[in-house]
Scaffold this motif. Structure first.
Motif, PDB file in Angstrom:
ATOM      1  N   ALA A 110       0.829  -1.210   0.000  1.00 11.18           N
ATOM      2  CA  ALA A 110       0.000   0.000   0.000  1.00 11.18           C
ATOM      3  C   ALA A 110       0.862   1.259   0.000  1.00 11.18           C
ATOM      4  N   LYS A 111       2.022   1.192   0.639  1.00 10.28           N
ATOM      5  CA  LYS A 111       2.849   2.408   0.742  1.00 10.28           C
ATOM      6  C   LYS A 111       3.626   2.627  -0.555  1.00 10.28           C
ATOM      7  N   LEU A 112       3.584   3.889  -0.999  1.00 11.79           N
ATOM      8  CA  LEU A 112       4.184   4.216  -2.283  1.00 11.79           C
ATOM      9  C   LEU A 112       5.687   3.917  -2.306  1.00 11.79           C
ATOM     10  N   ASP A 113       6.386   4.263  -1.229  1.00  8.27           N
ATOM     11  CA  ASP A 113       7.840   4.029  -1.219  1.00  8.27           C
ATOM     12  C   ASP A 113       8.145   2.538  -1.330  1.00  8.27           C
ATOM     13  N   ASP A 114       7.317   1.726  -0.696  1.00 13.36           N
ATOM     14  CA  ASP A 114       7.522   0.273  -0.791  1.00 13.36           C
ATOM     15  C   ASP A 114       7.255  -0.210  -2.217  1.00 13.36           C
ATOM     16  N   LEU A 115       6.292   0.435  -2.855  1.00  4.50           N
ATOM     17  CA  LEU A 115       5.988   0.035  -4.236  1.00  4.50           C
ATOM     18  C   LEU A 115       7.139   0.425  -5.172  1.00  4.50           C
ATOM     19  N   TYR A 116       7.689   1.630  -4.959  1.00  5.26           N
ATOM     20  CA  TYR A 116       8.843   2.027  -5.787  1.00  5.26           C
ATOM     21  C   TYR A 116       9.979   1.012  -5.607  1.00  5.26           C
ATOM     22  N   ALA A 117      10.213   0.622  -4.371  1.00  2.34           N
ATOM     23  CA  ALA A 117      11.293  -0.343  -4.109  1.00  2.34           C
ATOM     24  C   ALA A 117      10.983  -1.670  -4.811  1.00  2.34           C
ATOM     25  N   MET A 118       9.718  -2.058  -4.780  1.00  2.00           N
ATOM     26  CA  MET A 118       9.343  -3.325  -5.442  1.00  2.00           C
ATOM     27  C   MET A 118       9.578  -3.223  -6.956  1.00  2.00           C
ATOM     28  N   PHE A 119       9.217  -2.082  -7.554  1.00  2.00           N
ATOM     29  CA  PHE A 119       9.441  -1.915  -8.995  1.00  2.00           C
ATOM     30  C   PHE A 119      10.926  -2.039  -9.316  1.00  2.00           C
ATOM     31  N   ASP A 120      11.767  -1.405  -8.495  1.00  2.00           N
ATOM     32  CA  ASP A 120      13.213  -1.470  -8.757  1.00  2.00           C
ATOM     33  C   ASP A 120      13.753  -2.893  -8.617  1.00  2.00           C
ATOM     34  N   ARG A 121      13.134  -3.671  -7.734  1.00  2.00           N
ATOM     35  CA  ARG A 121      13.573  -5.075  -7.605  1.00  2.00           C
ATOM     36  C   ARG A 121      13.240  -5.852  -8.874  1.00  2.00           C
ATOM     37  N   TYR A 122      12.077  -5.613  -9.432  1.00  2.00           N
ATOM     38  CA  TYR A 122      11.658  -6.336 -10.643  1.00  2.00           C
ATOM     39  C   TYR A 122      12.416  -5.834 -11.873  1.00  2.00           C
ATOM     40  N   GLU A 123      12.562  -4.481 -11.939  1.00  2.00           N
ATOM     41  CA  GLU A 123      13.209  -3.892 -13.122  1.00  2.00           C
ATOM     42  C   GLU A 123      14.026  -2.700 -12.641  1.00  2.00           C
ATOM     43  N   PRO A 124      15.320  -2.862 -12.503  1.00  6.00           N
ATOM     44  CA  PRO A 124      16.140  -1.800 -11.920  1.00  6.00           C
ATOM     45  C   PRO A 124      15.886  -0.452 -12.614  1.00  6.00           C
ATOM     46  N   GLY A 125      15.676   0.564 -11.784  1.00  6.34           N
ATOM     47  CA  GLY A 125      15.471   1.917 -12.320  1.00  6.34           C
ATOM     48  C   GLY A 125      14.018   2.231 -12.684  1.00  6.34           C
ATOM     49  N   SER A 126      13.142   1.237 -12.632  1.00  3.81           N
ATOM     50  CA  SER A 126      11.777   1.466 -13.144  1.00  3.81           C
ATOM     51  C   SER A 126      10.939   2.341 -12.223  1.00  3.81           C
ATOM     52  N   SER A 127      11.418   2.545 -10.979  1.00  3.04           N
ATOM     53  CA  SER A 127      10.628   3.409 -10.090  1.00  3.04           C
ATOM     54  C   SER A 127      10.569   4.835 -10.635  1.00  3.04           C
ATOM     55  N   GLN A 128      11.620   5.242 -11.377  1.00  2.00           N
ATOM     56  CA  GLN A 128      11.594   6.601 -11.967  1.00  2.00           C
ATOM     57  C   GLN A 128      10.458   6.708 -12.975  1.00  2.00           C
ATOM     58  N   ASN A 129      10.320   5.666 -13.778  1.00  2.00           N
ATOM     59  CA  ASN A 129       9.223   5.674 -14.759  1.00  2.00           C
ATOM     60  C   ASN A 129       7.870   5.568 -14.086  1.00  2.00           C
ATOM     61  N   LEU A 130       7.843   4.848 -12.977  1.00  2.00           N
ATOM     62  CA  LEU A 130       6.568   4.740 -12.251  1.00  2.00           C
ATOM     63  C   LEU A 130       6.165   6.120 -11.724  1.00  2.00           C
ATOM     64  N   ASN A 216      -4.895   3.682 -12.478  1.00  2.00           N
ATOM     65  CA  ASN A 216      -3.678   3.317 -11.747  1.00  2.00           C
ATOM     66  C   ASN A 216      -3.443   4.274 -10.588  1.00  2.00           C
ATOM     67  N   TYR A 217      -3.793   5.543 -10.839  1.00  2.00           N
ATOM     68  CA  TYR A 217      -3.674   6.513  -9.744  1.00  2.00           C
ATOM     69  C   TYR A 217      -4.621   6.098  -8.615  1.00  2.00           C
ATOM     70  N   ALA A 218      -5.846   5.720  -9.010  1.00  2.00           N
ATOM     71  CA  ALA A 218      -6.823   5.282  -8.008  1.00  2.00           C
ATOM     72  C   ALA A 218      -6.270   4.080  -7.242  1.00  2.00           C
ATOM     73  N   ASP A 219      -5.731   3.131  -7.983  1.00  2.00           N
ATOM     74  CA  ASP A 219      -5.213   1.901  -7.379  1.00  2.00           C
ATOM     75  C   ASP A 219      -4.040   2.216  -6.438  1.00  2.00           C
ATOM     76  N   ILE A 220      -3.021   2.864  -7.009  1.00  2.00           N
ATOM     77  CA  ILE A 220      -1.755   2.977  -6.283  1.00  2.00           C
ATOM     78  C   ILE A 220      -1.770   4.113  -5.253  1.00  2.00           C
ATOM     79  N   ALA A 221      -2.234   5.281  -5.673  1.00  2.00           N
ATOM     80  CA  ALA A 221      -2.141   6.427  -4.752  1.00  2.00           C
ATOM     81  C   ALA A 221      -3.312   6.487  -3.781  1.00  2.00           C
ATOM     82  N   LEU A 222      -4.506   6.189  -4.269  1.00  2.00           N
ATOM     83  CA  LEU A 222      -5.681   6.347  -3.383  1.00  2.00           C
ATOM     84  C   LEU A 222      -5.981   5.091  -2.581  1.00  2.00           C
ATOM     85  N   GLY A 223      -5.495   3.955  -3.057  1.00  2.00           N
ATOM     86  CA  GLY A 223      -5.535   2.747  -2.239  1.00  2.00           C
ATOM     87  C   GLY A 223      -6.760   1.870  -2.386  1.00  2.00           C
ATOM     88  N   THR A 224      -6.615   0.662  -1.843  1.00  2.00           N
ATOM     89  CA  THR A 224      -7.678  -0.339  -1.855  1.00  2.00           C
ATOM     90  C   THR A 224      -8.240  -0.427  -0.435  1.00  2.00           C
TER      91      THR A 224
END
Ligand code: FAD
Length: 499
Positions: A110-130, A216-224
């Motif tokens: 749910a936390k954005l910083d954790d999601l950025y970290a997860m993106f970088d684990r899957y695809e290095p550098g992709s948090s910038q694009n996210l 995606n904004y609804a999903d990621i930023a506003l939450g489930t």
């Protein structure tokens, strides 16, 4: 087309259907002084969001994802209320899990910083694009939700002011969500994660404008979120508010006819009663209201028109009570262990029962033990299907076996032998229970050619005091859009029939 009611005040409004759209329209009008009656065919309100109880389980029958909490807040705020006056919300963390294969599950934090970290684990550098992707998605969400969704969609001219025209390009109305995601992300699982939210809109990411990355904004930023006690708590809250405003809700009243003697409706006829009306709002499926409740010369659209619409999918659903806790199960679980391309093809291009479908499992008992007996799991399985397919008990069972085999394998444990309650639901039930056109589950797909003023119109051009609301008209499928649809139609009625 200005109908002057004989009693000078067009006060009596009859709303057909008590789904989110019907409830929102009714409450908004009652709040302004109209005398509103809702006629609902079923024995409980809520439409697709009904619930049922069996053997100690409480099952939500339709929606399970509470997204866009701001839309619910704005709705209740119109009446000086808050969602928390009616139900308690819990933010889910992880928001949901995507199962890509055995021992290959992505938990979406749910936390954005954790999601950025997860993106970088899957695809290095992709948090910038996210970050970039989400900035654009936020802009689309703001323009989309503030400017677009509240437009009644009568004509293209509503979109003709310079600010809106300029924004059309930034909104990416004319490119696909799929291309937008693929331009920015290479990792297949990240792509699938970002393409998933638009499936709520009823079309494929290839056929959905990139504007809908607002999802995606609804999903990621506003939450489930999850309303404690189940999604039906929203319906209960809305019903309570409607009744506080004086709306009369009559259940087990199936409308059979809208009586239109001289170009305007004067009454609505159910199986055993008649209700005088100055204004009628069709909150049931648009197709049903106009094709089944109106005489042929009072319909705006033909059967051929409807047949050419791209409907959102239908679904095969299983409501399961399980006598154990399922290890590793999350509240929302997307089983994306198969290629969606083939499944999408079998929904949209060549409609048939899918050869190897994706499916979704919701287990609200993971968050909330009040919906199942202690130590049991409340499970809802959804397989998206093309609308209008043959629906037999044998086919349902065949798919139950197919899905359970994969569910057990992917969860690494036996589940089937612990099932103590089971009920299925598919096309036949959607038609029977809601008069759903072709057995659709969630309305009309939000493709480019079925967006805004290109949707079936809110106002009849044949019956001067008849309006339509709900997921087959603007702004589209889903709980938040249906809520908005009801408010938009109420505003249109107030313009035409001011008290
Ligand atoms: C399985 C499923 C899962 C979903 N998941 C989600 C989700 O997770 N999140 C989300 O936001 N959205 C979800 N949706 C979509 C969402 O539920 C719908 O978009 C929304 O509930 C539609 O509301 P509505 O008011 O337009 O229509 P409905 O809820 O269908 O309301 C129409 C009402 O009209 C009544 N009616 C029909 N004919 C007559 C008649 N002749 N006389 C009287 N009454 C009549 C029906 O009984 C019904 O109560 C889901 C839908 C389904 C089916």
């Amino acid at each position: 087309m200005t109908y002057k009611p004989t009693n000078a005040l067009a006060k009596k409004v009859v709303v057909i259907g008590s789904g989110f759209a019907g409830l929102a329209a009714a409450t908004s009008l009652a709040d302004k002084g109209y005398e509103v009656t809702i006629l609902e065919k079923n024995s409980i309100p809520g439409g697709r969001a009904r619930k049922f109880e069996a053997d100690g389980f409480m099952f939500d029958m339709g929606p399970s994802w509470y997204w866009m909490p701001d839309v619910f807040e704005q709705y209740f705020a119109r009446f000086g209320k808050k969602p928390s006056d009616y139900y308690e919300l819990i933010r889910l963390d992880p928001s949901y899990a995507v199962v890509f294969g055995e021992n290959d599950t992505m938990e979406v934090p749910a936390k954005l910083d954790d999601l950025y970290a997860m993106f970088d684990r899957y695809e290095p550098g992709s948090s910038q694009n996210l970050k970039k992707f989400l900035e654009e998605a936020e802009y689309k969400y703001e323009v989309g939700m503030n400017e677009f969704v509240h437009k009644p969609g009568h004509s293209i001219m509503e979109f003709a002011d310079l600010r809106v025209l300029k924004s059309l390009f930034r909104l990416q109305m004319f490119s696909s969500l799929s291309n937008h995601v693929e331009d920015l992300f290479q990792h297949q699982q990240l792509r699938e994660l970002l393409k998933f939210p638009v499936l709520f809109l009823g079309a494929t990411p290839e056929n959905t404008p990139a504007m809908y990355s607002l999802m995606n904004y609804a999903d990621i930023a506003l939450g489930t979120w999850y309303p404690k006690g189940g999604m039906h708590k929203i319906v209960e809250g809305m019903v309570k508010l409607a009744e506080e405003k004086g709306v009369r809700i009559l259940l087990n009243q199936e409308v059979k006819q809208i009586y239109v003697p001289n170009g305007h409706a004067t009454k609505v006829i159910t199986q055993n009663a008649e209700y005088a009306a100055d204004i009628v709002v069709g909150g049931a499926d648009y197709h049903h209201v106009e094709q089944n409740l109106l005489a042929a010369d009072k319909r705006r659209y033909t059967e051929k028109y409807w047949d050419k619409r791209v409907m959102a999918p239908s679904s095969l659903l299983f409501y399961l009570g399980i006598k154990k806790k399922v290890d590793g199960l999350h509240h929302h679980n997307l089983f994306f262990d198969r290629d969606f391309t083939q499944h999408a093809h079998e929904i949209y291009e060549d409609p048939q029962w899918p050869s190897d479908p994706l499916f979704y499992v919701c287990a609200p008992s993971v968050t909330d033990q009040s919906v199942a007996p202690e130590g049991y799991e409340n499970v809802f399985v959804l397989v998206p299907l093309a609308p209008d397919l043959e629906d037999t008990d044998e086919l349902r069972e065949q798919y139950f076996d197919m899905v359970m085999d994969r569910f057990e394998k992917l969860m690494g444990q036996s589940i089937r032998e612990h099932i103590v309650y089971k009920r299925s639901f598919a096309h036949r039930d959607f038609k029977e229970d809601y008069h759903a056109y072709k057995g659709n589950a969630y309305g009309l797909a939000n493709t480019l050619l079925q967006t805004a003023f290109l949707k079936p119109k809110l106002r009849s051009n044949k019956v001067s005091n008849l309006y339509y609301t709900g997921q087959l008209t603007t702004p589209g499928p889903g709980v938040p859009p249906s809520l908005i649809s009801g408010q938009v139609v109420a505003a249109e009625i107030q313009k035409q029939f001011a008290l």
